[in-house]
Structure formats: structure tokens, C-alpha cells
Design a protein around this motif. Sequence first.
Motif, PDB file in Angstrom:
ATOM      1  N   TRP A  34      -1.893 -14.261  11.968  1.00  0.00           N
ATOM      2  CA  TRP A  34      -1.172 -13.004  11.776  1.00  0.00           C
ATOM      3  C   TRP A  34      -0.580 -12.506  13.091  1.00  0.00           C
ATOM      4  N   SER A  35      -1.291 -12.776  14.206  1.00  0.00           N
ATOM      5  CA  SER A  35      -0.847 -12.234  15.489  1.00  0.00           C
ATOM      6  C   SER A  35       0.403 -12.911  16.019  1.00  0.00           C
ATOM      7  N   ASN A  36       0.742 -14.082  15.489  1.00  0.00           N
ATOM      8  CA  ASN A  36       1.900 -14.795  16.017  1.00  0.00           C
ATOM      9  C   ASN A  36       3.224 -14.120  15.673  1.00  0.00           C
ATOM     10  N   TYR A  37       3.238 -13.344  14.598  1.00  0.00           N
ATOM     11  CA  TYR A  37       4.437 -12.570  14.283  1.00  0.00           C
ATOM     12  C   TYR A  37       4.613 -11.456  15.320  1.00  0.00           C
ATOM     13  N   VAL A  38       3.518 -10.853  15.745  1.00  0.00           N
ATOM     14  CA  VAL A  38       3.566  -9.836  16.797  1.00  0.00           C
ATOM     15  C   VAL A  38       3.953 -10.479  18.121  1.00  0.00           C
ATOM     16  N   ARG A  39       3.267 -11.549  18.466  1.00  0.00           N
ATOM     17  CA  ARG A  39       3.539 -12.239  19.729  1.00  0.00           C
ATOM     18  C   ARG A  39       4.983 -12.721  19.798  1.00  0.00           C
ATOM     19  N   GLY A  40       5.448 -13.315  18.703  1.00  0.00           N
ATOM     20  CA  GLY A  40       6.790 -13.889  18.690  1.00  0.00           C
ATOM     21  C   GLY A  40       7.875 -12.855  18.921  1.00  0.00           C
ATOM     22  N   VAL A  41       7.812 -11.724  18.183  1.00  0.00           N
ATOM     23  CA  VAL A  41       8.885 -10.740  18.329  1.00  0.00           C
ATOM     24  C   VAL A  41       8.843 -10.066  19.693  1.00  0.00           C
ATOM     25  N   LEU A  42       7.648  -9.850  20.244  1.00  0.00           N
ATOM     26  CA  LEU A  42       7.566  -9.234  21.566  1.00  0.00           C
ATOM     27  C   LEU A  42       8.051 -10.190  22.650  1.00  0.00           C
ATOM     28  N   LYS A  43       7.784 -11.479  22.468  1.00  0.00           N
ATOM     29  CA  LYS A  43       8.271 -12.465  23.429  1.00  0.00           C
ATOM     30  C   LYS A  43       9.807 -12.482  23.445  1.00  0.00           C
ATOM     31  N   VAL A  44      10.421 -12.507  22.259  1.00  0.00           N
ATOM     32  CA  VAL A  44      11.882 -12.528  22.196  1.00  0.00           C
ATOM     33  C   VAL A  44      12.465 -11.199  22.671  1.00  0.00           C
ATOM     34  N   LEU A  45      11.840 -10.085  22.272  1.00  0.00           N
ATOM     35  CA  LEU A  45      12.322  -8.763  22.693  1.00  0.00           C
ATOM     36  C   LEU A  45      12.312  -8.625  24.212  1.00  0.00           C
ATOM     37  N   SER A  46      11.270  -9.176  24.855  1.00  0.00           N
ATOM     38  CA  SER A  46      11.130  -9.036  26.310  1.00  0.00           C
ATOM     39  C   SER A  46      12.173  -9.829  27.080  1.00  0.00           C
ATOM     40  N   GLU A  47      12.858 -10.742  26.425  1.00  0.00           N
ATOM     41  CA  GLU A  47      13.923 -11.500  27.097  1.00  0.00           C
ATOM     42  C   GLU A  47      15.158 -10.640  27.332  1.00  0.00           C
ATOM     43  N   THR A  48      15.279  -9.536  26.568  1.00  0.00           N
ATOM     44  CA  THR A  48      16.436  -8.649  26.688  1.00  0.00           C
ATOM     45  C   THR A  48      16.074  -7.286  27.263  1.00  0.00           C
TER      46      THR A  48
ATOM     47  N   LYS B  43      10.500  -1.969  15.586  1.00  0.00           N
ATOM     48  CA  LYS B  43      10.895  -0.563  15.487  1.00  0.00           C
ATOM     49  C   LYS B  43       9.941   0.324  16.276  1.00  0.00           C
ATOM     50  N   ALA B  44       8.646   0.018  16.197  1.00  0.00           N
ATOM     51  CA  ALA B  44       7.643   0.825  16.890  1.00  0.00           C
ATOM     52  C   ALA B  44       7.799   0.725  18.403  1.00  0.00           C
ATOM     53  N   VAL B  45       7.925  -0.478  18.919  1.00  0.00           N
ATOM     54  CA  VAL B  45       8.024  -0.666  20.369  1.00  0.00           C
ATOM     55  C   VAL B  45       9.351  -0.127  20.890  1.00  0.00           C
ATOM     56  N   ALA B  46      10.435  -0.339  20.129  1.00  0.00           N
ATOM     57  CA  ALA B  46      11.729   0.199  20.541  1.00  0.00           C
ATOM     58  C   ALA B  46      11.702   1.724  20.576  1.00  0.00           C
ATOM     59  N   SER B  47      11.074   2.344  19.585  1.00  0.00           N
ATOM     60  CA  SER B  47      10.958   3.804  19.567  1.00  0.00           C
ATOM     61  C   SER B  47      10.069   4.300  20.697  1.00  0.00           C
ATOM     62  N   LEU B  48       8.983   3.566  20.942  1.00  0.00           N
ATOM     63  CA  LEU B  48       8.019   3.957  21.976  1.00  0.00           C
ATOM     64  C   LEU B  48       8.667   3.974  23.353  1.00  0.00           C
ATOM     65  N   TYR B  49       9.454   2.955  23.652  1.00  0.00           N
ATOM     66  CA  TYR B  49      10.061   2.825  24.980  1.00  0.00           C
ATOM     67  C   TYR B  49      11.555   3.157  24.990  1.00  0.00           C
ATOM     68  N   LYS B  50      12.034   3.763  23.898  1.00  0.00           N
ATOM     69  CA  LYS B  50      13.429   4.209  23.805  1.00  0.00           C
ATOM     70  C   LYS B  50      14.413   3.080  24.140  1.00  0.00           C
ATOM     71  N   LEU B  51      14.191   1.941  23.518  1.00  0.00           N
ATOM     72  CA  LEU B  51      15.079   0.802  23.692  1.00  0.00           C
ATOM     73  C   LEU B  51      16.247   0.930  22.709  1.00  0.00           C
ATOM     74  N   PRO B  52      17.478   0.650  23.133  1.00  0.00           N
ATOM     75  CA  PRO B  52      18.645   0.799  22.251  1.00  0.00           C
ATOM     76  C   PRO B  52      18.803  -0.390  21.307  1.00  0.00           C
ATOM     77  N   LEU B  53      17.811  -0.581  20.450  1.00  0.00           N
ATOM     78  CA  LEU B  53      17.757  -1.750  19.565  1.00  0.00           C
ATOM     79  C   LEU B  53      18.373  -1.387  18.212  1.00  0.00           C
ATOM     80  N   SER B  54      19.449  -2.056  17.828  1.00  0.00           N
ATOM     81  CA  SER B  54      20.064  -1.795  16.523  1.00  0.00           C
ATOM     82  C   SER B  54      19.317  -2.539  15.425  1.00  0.00           C
ATOM     83  N   GLY B  55      19.592  -2.156  14.183  1.00  0.00           N
ATOM     84  CA  GLY B  55      18.950  -2.824  13.058  1.00  0.00           C
ATOM     85  C   GLY B  55      19.313  -4.291  12.972  1.00  0.00           C
TER      86      GLY B  55
END
Length: 387
Positions: A91-105, A137-149
Motif C-alpha cells: 500500500w505504501s508504494n502508491y504514497v512513495r511513488g507519487v511523492l518521489k515523482v512530485l519531488s522531481e518538480t 492534493k494533501a501535500v500540495a495544499s500543505l506546502y502551497k504547491l501550484p499543482l493543477s488537477g
Amino acid sequence: MAEFNKLAQAFEYYFQCAPDVMTRAPGRVNLIGEHTDYNQGFVFPAAINFGTDVAVGRRDDRIISAVAMDYSGATSYFSMDDIRFDQAQPWSNYVRGVLKVLSETYDFNGVNMIITGNVPQGAGLSSSASLEIAVLKAVASLYKLPLSGVEAALIGQRAENEFVGCSCGIMDQLISALGKAGNALLLDCQSLAYEYHPINPDYQVVIVNSNVKRGLVDSEYNLRREQCEEAASLLGVESLRAATMDQLYAGRERMSDPVFRRARHVISENDRTLAMGRALEESDYRIVSQLMAESHRSMREDFEITIEPVDTLVAIIDEVIGTQGGVRMTGGGFGGCVVALVPKELVPSVENAVSVEYHARTGIRESLYICTAEQGAFSETSLDENC
């Protein structure tokens, strides 16, 4: 919302402070447009009232501490600087995966996170995409990242393709991010252009899980994909999205019969999906009924992905609703669910018919879900004193 109150209490239990942000992202059901996504075609999903809830709080370090309430409070603890696949906690790999890709930007710090959800597991209602979009959505809202849908959907898809190892299309993540209450979303999988079409408020979305495990889906899915690619190549087009029915019949002699029929399903399904948008706009459920019936027939006879229990479910529901609504198999095939658009006054009759007839005819017990079309991912900022 009540779910957020419980989520906030759980977060405080695990992390001894209130969360900064709470987010919900829905699962989805596809009303029509099956096996068209990887052929660059059209799909027609709706976000549903089952989803994933995530609460997050800031950390001062680079650590992610994620708690899965639905797995007895299992915790995944890892550094943003060393994100690896976890064999022990899938289950954690979905969390790990999206955070890994998000952190590249984007740059962001560590996160305390708690996760829960009510998307039925294994029913083909996209619990994984719901989780991915809720976390983003949670991490983008938490850190005010300009992440579109759309960007969130692309990140979720890439994480699932490259990190988790599932070759999904973009539909599941996009509808979870961009769903609109009371509407289905007509998505062009080639351009990612989309438009909303209303579902008559006098109708409900009814999903019935056949509870037949989809054991052949991986190998057969890959075979169908190869056959579609072969048909496109023989027709001289980049994908079946670019082919017409006239072209297909003109090139029939160059194809085996299965390859021809696979292509016929995809080309006709794209036409049906576009027609569905017009029918919903006009609230013409006689046409909706016809389109969904033709879609199911095409999946059964041309794409050959339905099975007898699923066909039985479709027949039982069709006997109740007739041309007042529509019903078809939804998802990858070889088991899984059917979806129906049902007038509200006929929902109890559908429930009763399925409960009595399905087991009598197949010996299997179904799972039935009454759904509404809901909005996509949203977040709420905590007003309490945080960590």
C-alpha cells in the motif's frame, strides 16, 4: 464533513497534534468507453461517493511518516532523500511513488500522514488512483504547491506506471482529480481535453460487483493491447483513434478475424462514447440504454472480455429497467463489475432482482453499491492549533 472529524481525531491520536490539511479524493466508475484509453480514444467516467481521506501535518525534517488506518495502523517511515519500493507494505508504494515523482518538480519538506478510505478493494473502482490523488492534493495544499488537477493526474499515472509497475492509463487519476458533482467527464485520452455532461438527478449510478476474481485480466489485457496495435499498424494509423469503420472494413482481408473484431470494438466504442455525451445533455435515456447495451454486446462478442456471471447481471438489471436506463460491464473484463444508470424509483427493484436472481442463476453472491456522481479531490485546512 463527519469523515474529516474522525480523521482529525485519528491524526491527533497518532501524532499528538491536529492536522494542517485534510483531503478527500474519490474513486470512479466508467460509464462507457472500455479499452479505448490506450488506443488514444474517449472514455466517460464519473467520480463516485467512495473515496480516500488523507490528513497531513508539516515536519521540519525530510521524513515521511504515513499511517494506514485500514491496515491496522501499519506505518511506513522513509526519507524523501531515499525513496525505495517496499515489498513488505505494498500500500505504501502508491504514497512513495507519487511523492518521489512530485519531488522531481517541487521542493517540500517531510510529512506526517494518516490515510483511510472506503473505496471497495478489488472492485475496479480505482482505489489506487484515489489514494494517489488524495496524497498529492494533501501535500500540495500543505506546502502551497501550484499543482493543477491535470498535473496531479499525470504524476499519479507516472508513479503507478514506473514505481508501482502497473501500466494504467490516465483516466482513473484524472477523474479523481477533476470530477464534478452531478456530472460525468468525457475525456479525450489523446489530448487530455475534457468536458462535463450532467447525469439526470432523478437517476442513480448503481454498481454491482460480480465477485468473480479477474484472474485472466493481465495476460488477456496485454493480448488485447497487442491486437489493437497490430490492427492500427495494418491500417497505417498511429492508433485506432485515427481509424474509421470504412477504413477497417477496407482493410479486413489483411487481418485475422480476432484482430478485426478487436478493432471494430474500439472504433465503434469511441463513437458510442461521444454519442453518450449528447444523450446525457438531452437527458435521452432511451439512447443511453441503447448505447450501453451496444457497448456490452461489443465487449462480449468483439472484444470477448465478458464472462457468464457478468452477462447474467446485465440481463437481470436490463429486465428491470428496460429502456428507462442503461447497464453494461465496466472495467478490464473477465470478472469485476457492471454499472447501471437507474431511475431512482427503480433502484429498490434492481436491488431486489439482483439479490434474488443472481445467486439463483450463478451460485455467487454479489456486492451492490448505490452511488452518486461527486466532485473531485478537495482539501480542508484545520482551524485547530497544529504541531
